[in-house]
Enzyme design. Structure first.
Site, PDB file in Angstrom:
ATOM      1  N   SER A 204     -22.787  73.951 -10.517  1.00 21.41           N
ATOM      2  CA  SER A 204     -22.043  75.179 -10.467  1.00 21.41           C
ATOM      3  C   SER A 204     -20.990  75.367 -11.202  1.00 21.41           C
ATOM      4  O   SER A 204     -20.405  76.373 -11.532  1.00 21.41           O
ATOM      5  CB  SER A 204     -21.690  75.422  -9.106  1.00 21.41           C
TER       6      SER A 204
ATOM      7  N   GLU B 274      -9.853  79.570  -0.973  1.00 28.94           N
ATOM      8  CA  GLU B 274      -9.157  78.271  -1.286  1.00 28.94           C
ATOM      9  C   GLU B 274     -10.197  77.266  -1.602  1.00 28.94           C
ATOM     10  O   GLU B 274     -10.896  76.489  -0.861  1.00 28.94           O
ATOM     11  CB  GLU B 274      -8.263  77.871  -0.617  1.00 28.94           C
TER      12      GLU B 274
ATOM     13  N   HIS C 180     -14.484  75.127  -7.661  1.00 28.98           N
ATOM     14  CA  HIS C 180     -15.125  75.996  -8.718  1.00 28.98           C
ATOM     15  C   HIS C 180     -13.778  76.821  -9.263  1.00 28.98           C
ATOM     16  O   HIS C 180     -12.919  76.963  -8.730  1.00 28.98           O
ATOM     17  CB  HIS C 180     -15.977  76.979  -8.000  1.00 28.98           C
TER      18      HIS C 180
END
Length: 252
Positions: free
Chosen positions: A37, A216, A220
């Site tokens: 990701s 938060e 990422h």
């Protein structure tokens, strides 16, 4: 002026035009990104979250296509099991590149994507060998840093074991290595505890409609963070003097 003197500048000009023509006509290549990701393209519903592979694609000239195959939550294990690697391998042509960055999901024992150290290295070697078999170019990338500081404001190494495994494979297989873990740690440390939040998905409540309760996330990236990480990768492509560096867009 003699005819001989007139021909010299014409010959020089012709040579430059021919050379420029060969550069423009250089065979197009594809740069495949495989990973998790932190590298992946994101759906609109996830914005402003961004993987560093998204801005990375815009730094190359018209001879390069960046094909980002990275997917959220994947490890070397699940990327292979789901036939995602097979799809990339089947598509490879001579001169292409494969940028390989896993680790975030491989190293977490509580995830189904977990794979032990030996298995992780074996999978990296498989990517390398199958890429080279197609006369394409593998590049290993250590997992990018998480934003984690200790009480004294010192950045923490959250991928110590699996990043070192990547370095070991790169050395053993003579593969170019981009140490994004170390490079991103240096960037985070230089920005400090508070400013480094700008690089990650830190949002207050109602700051963005996709995250009305706020967010938060220290793994990422924001759009800014994704671009900064892409720039680190690009800088190392140049520093390693990979042939790919010649296709990075240059300032006029």
């Amino acid at each position: 002026m003699t005819r001989k003197h007139l021909l010299r500048p014409l010959a020089a000009t012709l040579f430059l035009l021919i050379a420029a023509g060969f550069r423009v006509a250089e065979r197009p290549i594809t740069v495949y990104l495989i990973g998790d990701s932190t590298m992946a393209n994101k759906a609109v519903k996830a914005y402003p979250e961004a993987g560093w592979g998204m801005p990375f694609a815009y730094f190359f000239d018209q001879t390069v296509k960046v094909d980002n195959r990275a997917v959220n939550g994947r490890s070397t294990k699940t990327f292979i099991e789901e036939k995602r690697w097979q799809s990339v391998s089947d598509s490879l042509r001579e001169g292409d590149y494969v940028l390989i960055q896993f680790g975030h999901n491989d190293e977490v024992k509580t995830k189904k994507s977990y794979i032990d150290e030996a298995g992780y290295q074996n999978n990296l070697v498989r990517f390398i060998e199958e890429t080279r078999a197609k006369k394409a170019n593998p590049v290993l990338i250590t997992p990018v840093a998480r934003r984690s500081f200790d009480a004294e404001g010192k950045i923490q190494d959250t991928h110590a074991v699996y990043s070192q495994l990547v370095r070991d494979v790169a050395a053993a297989q003579s593969v170019p290595l981009i140490d994004l873990d170390k490079r991103s740690q240096v960037l985070l440390q230089s920005m400090g505890v508070e400013n480094s939040k700008l690089l990650y998905l830190h949002l207050a409540a109602d700051e963005h409609p996709n995250y009305p309760a706020g967010k938060e996330d220290n793994t990422h990236f924001s759009e800014l963070g994704a671009r900064k990480m892409a720039q680190l990768v690009l800088a190392d492509i140049k520093a390693l003097k990979l042939a790919l560096a010649e296709r990075i867009v240059k300032n006029p």
